[in-house]
Scaffold this motif. Sequence first.
Motif, short mmCIF file in Angstrom:
data_model
loop_
_atom_site.label_atom_id
_atom_site.label_comp_id
_atom_site.label_asym_id
_atom_site.label_seq_id
_atom_site.Cartn_x
_atom_site.Cartn_y
_atom_site.Cartn_z
N ASN A 47 53.06 0.19 -40.82
CA ASN A 47 52.91 -1.04 -41.58
C ASN A 47 54.24 -1.39 -42.25
O ASN A 47 54.38 -1.32 -43.45
N ILE A 48 55.22 -1.74 -41.42
CA ILE A 48 56.54 -2.08 -41.93
C ILE A 48 57.14 -3.14 -41.01
O ILE A 48 56.90 -3.13 -39.81
N ASP A 49 57.88 -4.05 -41.58
CA ASP A 49 58.55 -5.07 -40.79
C ASP A 49 59.54 -4.42 -39.83
O ASP A 49 60.28 -3.51 -40.21
N GLU A 95 63.13 -4.33 -40.95
CA GLU A 95 63.33 -3.34 -42.00
C GLU A 95 63.44 -1.95 -41.38
O GLU A 95 64.27 -1.13 -41.78
N LEU A 96 62.58 -1.69 -40.40
CA LEU A 96 62.58 -0.42 -39.70
C LEU A 96 63.91 -0.18 -39.00
O LEU A 96 64.51 0.88 -39.12
N SER A 118 51.98 6.10 -38.28
CA SER A 118 53.02 5.95 -39.30
C SER A 118 53.87 7.21 -39.47
O SER A 118 54.89 7.18 -40.13
N ILE A 172 59.21 5.62 -45.98
CA ILE A 172 59.05 4.16 -45.83
C ILE A 172 58.03 3.78 -44.74
O ILE A 172 57.44 2.72 -44.80
N THR A 173 57.82 4.66 -43.75
CA THR A 173 56.89 4.30 -42.68
C THR A 173 55.46 4.72 -43.00
O THR A 173 54.51 4.24 -42.39
N SER A 221 53.77 4.37 -45.87
CA SER A 221 53.32 3.84 -47.18
C SER A 221 52.13 2.91 -47.00
O SER A 221 51.86 2.42 -45.96
#
Length: 113
Positions: A6-8, A11-12, A65, A110-111, A113
Motif C-alpha cells: 500500500n504505497i505509491d 515513492e517506492l 507488503s 515503509i512497505t 504500513s
Amino acid sequence: MNRELNIDQNELVGAWQDRLPQVLNAGDQAQVMADEANEQAIRIHIAAAGHEMYSFDFKCQYVDSREVSVELVDVERDGRTTDERTEPIQELAHDYTRHIHECAQSLQSITNS
C-alpha cells in the motif's frame, strides 16, 4: 496474513533508489524504475563494478507488503546480451538477488504500513 503493498509506486522507486546502493558492493551502480505494466513491481538495473562490464536487469515484484519475488530478466556484457548460465554470472546474479532481498527487508518500515 497476506498484506497488500500500500504505497505509491513513485515513492517506492525513490526509496529503493536511495537504499539499494547502500546494500550493493562498492562501485556497483543501480538504477531503479517503475514497472509500467505492474504497480506492485519495480525494475532494477545494476551495472557491476569491475572490468567485465556486466549489467543485470531484474524484475522485483512485491508478493505482499513484506516479501518480494526477484526475477533475472537480462544480463549484458559490454552492452551485448550474454549467456547467463555461466558460473561467474550465476554467482553475481545470486549475489544481487540476495542484496535485493536485503534491501526489501530494510524498507519494510515503509512497505508494511
